[in-house]
Design an enzyme around this catalytic site. Sequence first.
Site, short mmCIF file in Angstrom:
data_model
loop_
_atom_site.label_atom_id
_atom_site.label_comp_id
_atom_site.label_asym_id
_atom_site.label_seq_id
_atom_site.Cartn_x
_atom_site.Cartn_y
_atom_site.Cartn_z
CE LYS A 159 -4.46 -1.52 1.56
NZ LYS A 159 -4.30 -2.97 1.89
CD GLU A 198 -10.39 5.37 1.40
OE1 GLU A 198 -10.18 6.56 1.09
OE2 GLU A 198 -9.79 4.41 0.88
CB SER A 204 -0.24 -8.30 -1.10
OG SER A 204 -1.04 -9.11 -0.25
C1 LIG Z 1 -5.14 -3.96 1.50
C2 LIG Z 1 -4.45 -5.22 1.24
C3 LIG Z 1 -4.84 -6.08 0.19
C4 LIG Z 1 -6.03 -5.82 -0.68
O1 LIG Z 1 -5.98 -4.66 -1.46
P1 LIG Z 1 -5.71 -4.71 -3.02
O2 LIG Z 1 -6.04 -3.33 -3.47
O3 LIG Z 1 -6.62 -5.75 -3.61
O4 LIG Z 1 -4.30 -5.07 -3.22
C5 LIG Z 1 -4.09 -7.23 -0.03
N1 LIG Z 1 -3.04 -7.56 0.75
C6 LIG Z 1 -2.65 -6.77 1.77
C7 LIG Z 1 -1.49 -7.19 2.59
C8 LIG Z 1 -3.34 -5.58 2.06
O5 LIG Z 1 -2.94 -4.82 3.08
#
Ligand SMILES: *Cc1c(COP(=O)(O)O)cnc(C)c1O
Length: 409
Positions: free
Chosen positions: A91, A113, A380
């Site tokens: 993010k 938000e 992610s």
């Molecule tokens: C917020 C988040 C997501 C989901 O958001 P996307 O916009 O779909 O990437 C996925 N993995 C993690 C670790 C997150 O913090």
Amino acid sequence: MTKRVPDRRGYFGAYGGRFVPETVMPALLELERAYAACRRDAAFRRRLADLLRTHCGRPTPLSLAARLSAALGGPKIYLKREDLCHTGAHKINNALGQALLARTMGKKRIVAETGAGQHGVATAAAAALLGMECTVYMGTEDMRRQAPNVARIRLLGAEVAPVEAGSRTLKDAINEAMRDWVTNVRTTHYLLGSVLGPHPYPLLVRDFQTVIGREARRQILRSEGRLPDLLVACVGGGSNAIGLFHPFLRDERVAMVGVEAGGRGGALGAHAARFFGGSEGVLHGTRSFLLHDRHGQIAPTHSISAGLDYPSIGPEHSFLRAQGRVRYTRVGDRAALEAFHLLARTEGILPALESAHAIAYVAEHARALPKKTLVLVNLSGRGDKDLDTVRKSLGEKRARSKGKSPRSR
Ligand SMILES: *Cc1c(COP(=O)(O)O)cnc(C)c1O
């Protein structure tokens, strides 16, 4: 796919667009113009690349998951390590990009938000780094559930603005952030957290996240001398997935799978898999797939991972699905938890429960894939934020196996 998407009106085929009240339009048009200029500006791109390198730890590694590959007895699996980014997930790539864009536009203040709080933390960090004021809107129900992230945001110098309206969760916080933005647009930028919302947000968030795929492409070519056969990523709003997929879209032999949250099962309200049980509609300014009930009301959703728990999906994903370029599937809570433990014990990594959905998909399908298949999974984020959830589920499992109800905590 030769036509440029999104088009000038912000459409990815039949999806996307700009479904907002007249009062919001001037702010969106100003943002669109400013972003078009920054996109062409080499100095802006260099400044952002510098910040990502020196502050966020980019490039993140591409790790060969040798023990996971062996345990699954199938393909060779690589992990793109967004879990090693500053603040713990991908993010920050978008938060820093937009914060820098806002400063270039002469704005002094950021509003955002947040639901689970992760985007709030990344935004507060970016605002502090660039010396900007920051207000993060958060439903009071989410503030209660995500108390550690509320504390983090405040410690980073941002204000958390409680939202009492509606269900006191993410969608109410989005409305409030939007209202603040429109009222204070001369000084303020609205920093949206995923590839959602009205044009140009799905475009600019995607652009800021493609650093994931650009690095991964270079890294796999260096270590394997060829492109991967399969890319896998979890899909909440869809920003980490599109960030990985986009730089590979023209490589026709690279298959791609997006994994949605299957939650507890297929009933409406028990999951957040928009492509299974959802239909087309408009939410928060963009046309895409949504989960709604028979009366057209937005349906409640559930996932064990807060980041995947959202009733709509980024419009570009709806487009890529319609094109047949990306396949979408779902993984439930229990499989994601199992994948969490599998990765922890084979690779020494505690993944975010969101990312564990992508791992679970690979675990489920590994045996069907030839050993020489190269799979690249986007990790992610890291799982530190999910320790309570995981430990609680272990308690419940133990209680179940003893035939007792879980101890209340
Ligand atoms: C917020 C988040 C997501 C989901 O958001 P996307 O916009 O779909 O990437 C996925 N993995 C993690 C670790 C997150 O913090």
